[in-house]
Scaffold this motif. Sequence first.
Motif, PDB file in Angstrom:
ATOM      1  N   GLY A 141      11.044   9.087  -9.155  1.00  0.00           N
ATOM      2  CA  GLY A 141      12.058   8.050  -9.042  1.00  0.00           C
ATOM      3  C   GLY A 141      13.084   8.289  -7.964  1.00  0.00           C
ATOM      4  N   ALA A 142      12.860   9.288  -7.094  1.00  0.00           N
ATOM      5  CA  ALA A 142      13.785   9.538  -5.996  1.00  0.00           C
ATOM      6  C   ALA A 142      13.613   8.521  -4.877  1.00  0.00           C
ATOM      7  CB  ALA A 142      13.589  10.949  -5.444  1.00  0.00           C
ATOM      8  N   LEU A 143      12.484   7.843  -4.876  1.00  0.00           N
ATOM      9  CA  LEU A 143      12.194   6.808  -3.889  1.00  0.00           C
ATOM     10  C   LEU A 143      11.687   5.580  -4.627  1.00  0.00           C
ATOM     11  CD1 LEU A 143      12.038   6.267  -0.805  1.00  0.00           C
ATOM     12  CD2 LEU A 143       9.656   7.010  -0.901  1.00  0.00           C
ATOM     13  N   HIS A 144      12.243   4.438  -4.292  1.00  0.00           N
ATOM     14  CA  HIS A 144      11.890   3.208  -5.004  1.00  0.00           C
ATOM     15  C   HIS A 144      11.272   2.206  -4.040  1.00  0.00           C
ATOM     16  CE1 HIS A 144      14.121   4.505  -8.569  1.00  0.00           C
ATOM     17  NE2 HIS A 144      15.065   4.906  -7.735  1.00  0.00           N
ATOM     18  N   PRO A 145      10.041   1.762  -4.310  1.00  0.00           N
ATOM     19  CA  PRO A 145       9.447   0.716  -3.476  1.00  0.00           C
ATOM     20  C   PRO A 145      10.282  -0.561  -3.537  1.00  0.00           C
ATOM     21  CG  PRO A 145       7.795   1.730  -4.902  1.00  0.00           C
ATOM     22  CD  PRO A 145       9.133   2.200  -5.373  1.00  0.00           C
ATOM     23  N   GLN A 146      10.315  -1.277  -2.435  1.00  0.00           N
ATOM     24  CA  GLN A 146      11.061  -2.524  -2.364  1.00  0.00           C
ATOM     25  C   GLN A 146      10.110  -3.676  -2.676  1.00  0.00           C
ATOM     26  OE1 GLN A 146      14.450  -2.375  -1.858  1.00  0.00           O
ATOM     27  NE2 GLN A 146      14.040  -0.167  -1.941  1.00  0.00           N
ATOM     28  N   LEU A 147      10.007  -4.007  -3.969  1.00  0.00           N
ATOM     29  CA  LEU A 147       9.105  -5.080  -4.392  1.00  0.00           C
ATOM     30  C   LEU A 147       9.738  -6.436  -4.073  1.00  0.00           C
ATOM     31  CD1 LEU A 147       7.911  -3.683  -7.847  1.00  0.00           C
ATOM     32  CD2 LEU A 147       6.949  -3.290  -5.574  1.00  0.00           C
ATOM     33  N   ALA A 148       9.003  -7.252  -3.337  1.00  0.00           N
ATOM     34  CA  ALA A 148       9.517  -8.554  -2.921  1.00  0.00           C
ATOM     35  C   ALA A 148       8.340  -9.480  -2.658  1.00  0.00           C
ATOM     36  CB  ALA A 148      10.372  -8.402  -1.654  1.00  0.00           C
ATOM     37  N   PRO A 149       8.565 -10.803  -2.682  1.00  0.00           N
ATOM     38  CA  PRO A 149       7.485 -11.735  -2.331  1.00  0.00           C
ATOM     39  C   PRO A 149       6.950 -11.437  -0.934  1.00  0.00           C
ATOM     40  CG  PRO A 149       9.326 -12.903  -3.330  1.00  0.00           C
ATOM     41  CD  PRO A 149       9.794 -11.499  -3.096  1.00  0.00           C
ATOM     42  N   THR A 150       5.642 -11.269  -0.840  1.00  0.00           N
ATOM     43  CA  THR A 150       5.006 -10.855   0.415  1.00  0.00           C
ATOM     44  C   THR A 150       3.829 -11.760   0.739  1.00  0.00           C
ATOM     45  OG1 THR A 150       5.615  -8.542  -0.014  1.00  0.00           O
ATOM     46  CG2 THR A 150       3.859  -8.945   1.596  1.00  0.00           C
ATOM     47  N   LEU A 151       3.834 -12.322   1.934  1.00  0.00           N
ATOM     48  CA  LEU A 151       2.698 -13.131   2.380  1.00  0.00           C
ATOM     49  C   LEU A 151       1.517 -12.215   2.674  1.00  0.00           C
ATOM     50  CD1 LEU A 151       4.474 -15.657   4.766  1.00  0.00           C
ATOM     51  CD2 LEU A 151       3.277 -16.234   2.641  1.00  0.00           C
ATOM     52  N   LEU A 185      -0.270 -17.861   0.444  1.00  0.00           N
ATOM     53  CA  LEU A 185      -0.506 -16.995  -0.707  1.00  0.00           C
ATOM     54  C   LEU A 185       0.425 -15.785  -0.668  1.00  0.00           C
ATOM     55  CD1 LEU A 185      -2.167 -16.480  -3.259  1.00  0.00           C
ATOM     56  CD2 LEU A 185      -3.832 -15.287  -1.841  1.00  0.00           C
ATOM     57  N   GLN A 186       1.167 -15.577  -1.761  1.00  0.00           N
ATOM     58  CA  GLN A 186       2.116 -14.472  -1.842  1.00  0.00           C
ATOM     59  C   GLN A 186       1.828 -13.580  -3.050  1.00  0.00           C
ATOM     60  OE1 GLN A 186       5.955 -16.584  -1.934  1.00  0.00           O
ATOM     61  NE2 GLN A 186       6.370 -15.762   0.101  1.00  0.00           N
ATOM     62  N   VAL A 187       2.228 -12.312  -2.934  1.00  0.00           N
ATOM     63  CA  VAL A 187       2.195 -11.379  -4.058  1.00  0.00           C
ATOM     64  C   VAL A 187       3.539 -10.666  -4.123  1.00  0.00           C
ATOM     65  CG1 VAL A 187      -0.301 -10.988  -4.019  1.00  0.00           C
ATOM     66  CG2 VAL A 187       1.190  -9.562  -2.596  1.00  0.00           C
ATOM     67  N   GLN A 188       3.830 -10.098  -5.281  1.00  0.00           N
ATOM     68  CA  GLN A 188       5.075  -9.360  -5.477  1.00  0.00           C
ATOM     69  C   GLN A 188       4.764  -7.875  -5.301  1.00  0.00           C
ATOM     70  OE1 GLN A 188       7.932 -10.802  -5.903  1.00  0.00           O
ATOM     71  NE2 GLN A 188       9.331  -9.199  -6.608  1.00  0.00           N
ATOM     72  N   THR A 189       5.183  -7.304  -4.170  1.00  0.00           N
ATOM     73  CA  THR A 189       4.846  -5.912  -3.892  1.00  0.00           C
ATOM     74  C   THR A 189       5.727  -5.374  -2.773  1.00  0.00           C
ATOM     75  OG1 THR A 189       2.990  -4.406  -3.478  1.00  0.00           O
ATOM     76  CG2 THR A 189       3.081  -6.417  -2.158  1.00  0.00           C
ATOM     77  N   ASP A 190       5.522  -4.114  -2.415  1.00  0.00           N
ATOM     78  CA  ASP A 190       6.153  -3.506  -1.248  1.00  0.00           C
ATOM     79  C   ASP A 190       5.148  -3.601  -0.111  1.00  0.00           C
ATOM     80  OD1 ASP A 190       6.685  -1.312   0.717  1.00  0.00           O
ATOM     81  OD2 ASP A 190       8.377  -0.890  -0.604  1.00  0.00           O
ATOM     82  N   SER A 191       5.442  -4.377   0.914  1.00  0.00           N
ATOM     83  CA  SER A 191       4.465  -4.673   1.957  1.00  0.00           C
ATOM     84  C   SER A 191       4.027  -3.417   2.720  1.00  0.00           C
ATOM     85  CB  SER A 191       5.022  -5.712   2.933  1.00  0.00           C
ATOM     86  OG  SER A 191       6.203  -5.224   3.562  1.00  0.00           O
ATOM     87  N   ALA A 192       4.967  -2.531   3.045  1.00  0.00           N
ATOM     88  CA  ALA A 192       4.619  -1.332   3.818  1.00  0.00           C
ATOM     89  C   ALA A 192       3.672  -0.428   3.044  1.00  0.00           C
ATOM     90  CB  ALA A 192       5.880  -0.576   4.214  1.00  0.00           C
ATOM     91  N   TRP A 193       3.946  -0.251   1.752  1.00  0.00           N
ATOM     92  CA  TRP A 193       3.107   0.631   0.944  1.00  0.00           C
ATOM     93  C   TRP A 193       1.771  -0.020   0.609  1.00  0.00           C
ATOM     94  CZ3 TRP A 193       3.159   5.560   0.509  1.00  0.00           C
ATOM     95  CH2 TRP A 193       4.354   6.273   0.688  1.00  0.00           C
ATOM     96  N   LEU A 194       1.764  -1.337   0.479  1.00  0.00           N
ATOM     97  CA  LEU A 194       0.484  -2.013   0.252  1.00  0.00           C
ATOM     98  C   LEU A 194      -0.423  -1.850   1.477  1.00  0.00           C
ATOM     99  CD1 LEU A 194      -1.414  -3.741  -1.417  1.00  0.00           C
ATOM    100  CD2 LEU A 194      -0.240  -5.776  -0.548  1.00  0.00           C
ATOM    101  N   GLU A 195       0.148  -1.960   2.662  1.00  0.00           N
ATOM    102  CA  GLU A 195      -0.619  -1.699   3.885  1.00  0.00           C
ATOM    103  C   GLU A 195      -1.215  -0.296   3.853  1.00  0.00           C
ATOM    104  OE1 GLU A 195       1.459  -2.395   7.531  1.00  0.00           O
ATOM    105  OE2 GLU A 195       2.253  -4.321   6.862  1.00  0.00           O
ATOM    106  N   GLN A 196      -0.381   0.689   3.471  1.00  0.00           N
ATOM    107  CA  GLN A 196      -0.837   2.070   3.416  1.00  0.00           C
ATOM    108  C   GLN A 196      -1.980   2.236   2.425  1.00  0.00           C
ATOM    109  OE1 GLN A 196       0.287   4.716   5.203  1.00  0.00           O
ATOM    110  NE2 GLN A 196      -1.108   6.133   4.211  1.00  0.00           N
ATOM    111  N   ALA A 197      -1.874   1.597   1.268  1.00  0.00           N
ATOM    112  CA  ALA A 197      -2.917   1.711   0.249  1.00  0.00           C
ATOM    113  C   ALA A 197      -4.231   1.099   0.737  1.00  0.00           C
ATOM    114  CB  ALA A 197      -2.465   1.036  -1.047  1.00  0.00           C
ATOM    115  N   LEU A 198      -4.166  -0.071   1.374  1.00  0.00           N
ATOM    116  CA  LEU A 198      -5.376  -0.718   1.860  1.00  0.00           C
ATOM    117  C   LEU A 198      -6.030   0.092   2.978  1.00  0.00           C
ATOM    118  CD1 LEU A 198      -4.260  -4.469   1.893  1.00  0.00           C
ATOM    119  CD2 LEU A 198      -5.926  -3.392   0.359  1.00  0.00           C
ATOM    120  N   VAL A 199      -5.214   0.618   3.890  1.00  0.00           N
ATOM    121  CA  VAL A 199      -5.757   1.471   4.958  1.00  0.00           C
ATOM    122  C   VAL A 199      -6.422   2.699   4.360  1.00  0.00           C
ATOM    123  CG1 VAL A 199      -5.120   2.972   6.888  1.00  0.00           C
ATOM    124  CG2 VAL A 199      -4.183   0.669   6.758  1.00  0.00           C
ATOM    125  N   MET A 200      -5.803   3.268   3.332  1.00  0.00           N
ATOM    126  CA  MET A 200      -6.353   4.459   2.691  1.00  0.00           C
ATOM    127  C   MET A 200      -7.711   4.168   2.052  1.00  0.00           C
ATOM    128  SD  MET A 200      -4.253   6.878   0.020  1.00  0.00           S
ATOM    129  CE  MET A 200      -2.772   6.580   0.972  1.00  0.00           C
TER     130      MET A 200
END
Length: 239
Positions: free
Chosen positions: A95-105, A137-152
């Motif tokens: 919990g020292a770092l919190h993803p910024q969950l927001a509507p993401t295209l 189409l939108q989802v509720q997530t952290d866009s930067a970390w979602l990119e990282q997960a998909l690349v991974m």
Amino acid sequence: MDYPQGKDFTDLETLQLAYDRLRHQAQHQAAFLGTASHELRSPINQIISLHQLILEDLCESPAEEREFIAQANQAIQTVLKNLDLLITLSKLDIGALHPQLAPTLLQPLITRVQRMIEMQCINRHCRLMVGPVEATLQVQTDSAWLEQALVMLIEAALAQGSPQISLTVSEDPTTGSVALHVGTNPGEAPPSATATLSPEFRYQLAARLAPHLGAVLEFLGPAETPRNLLCLKLPRPAN
């Protein structure tokens, strides 16, 4: 006898269930740390071996010595990159770092992922197929970390030698969620000159990251090759 939460045996059952869950989490964490240590040892051992060749004057020429130094430098960069990722994941867990969950295209996000990974696909002779995505189409997530997960996840499929990878998006009207499907064809991974994260560990990292994004990662492939079809489910933004 005084029970921790009263005399009702139902409370004891609840405590036992919580204890079993915590013990399972602790075992899972220990296994993950063991795997992470092994993954980091591989490039470090490579660096030691390359330096040993140089120190013992076993290089055939100055050009070969420079090549070994370059390989060792690439390996240490891999170690640092992986350490940074593990440190960041640990910060998310405590919990020292919190993803910024927001509507993401999704459409521009997937386009960025495609641009980030396409050169790796070309170099490995892999065809990356990206399905159409509705512009709104939108989802509720952290866009930067979602990119990282998909690349991974795509990199994991590449490391397995997949000759073709597909990334498609679908909506589930029953749950109100959006599913990102990563499908792969089985292949044989070519040998790599530089040690990298194993495909299995990349999947583990993505699975640990998914809950922090409000997502669920499911392996939908057949029992013998469960990683051939993945589904990352994401919630839609609240109205």
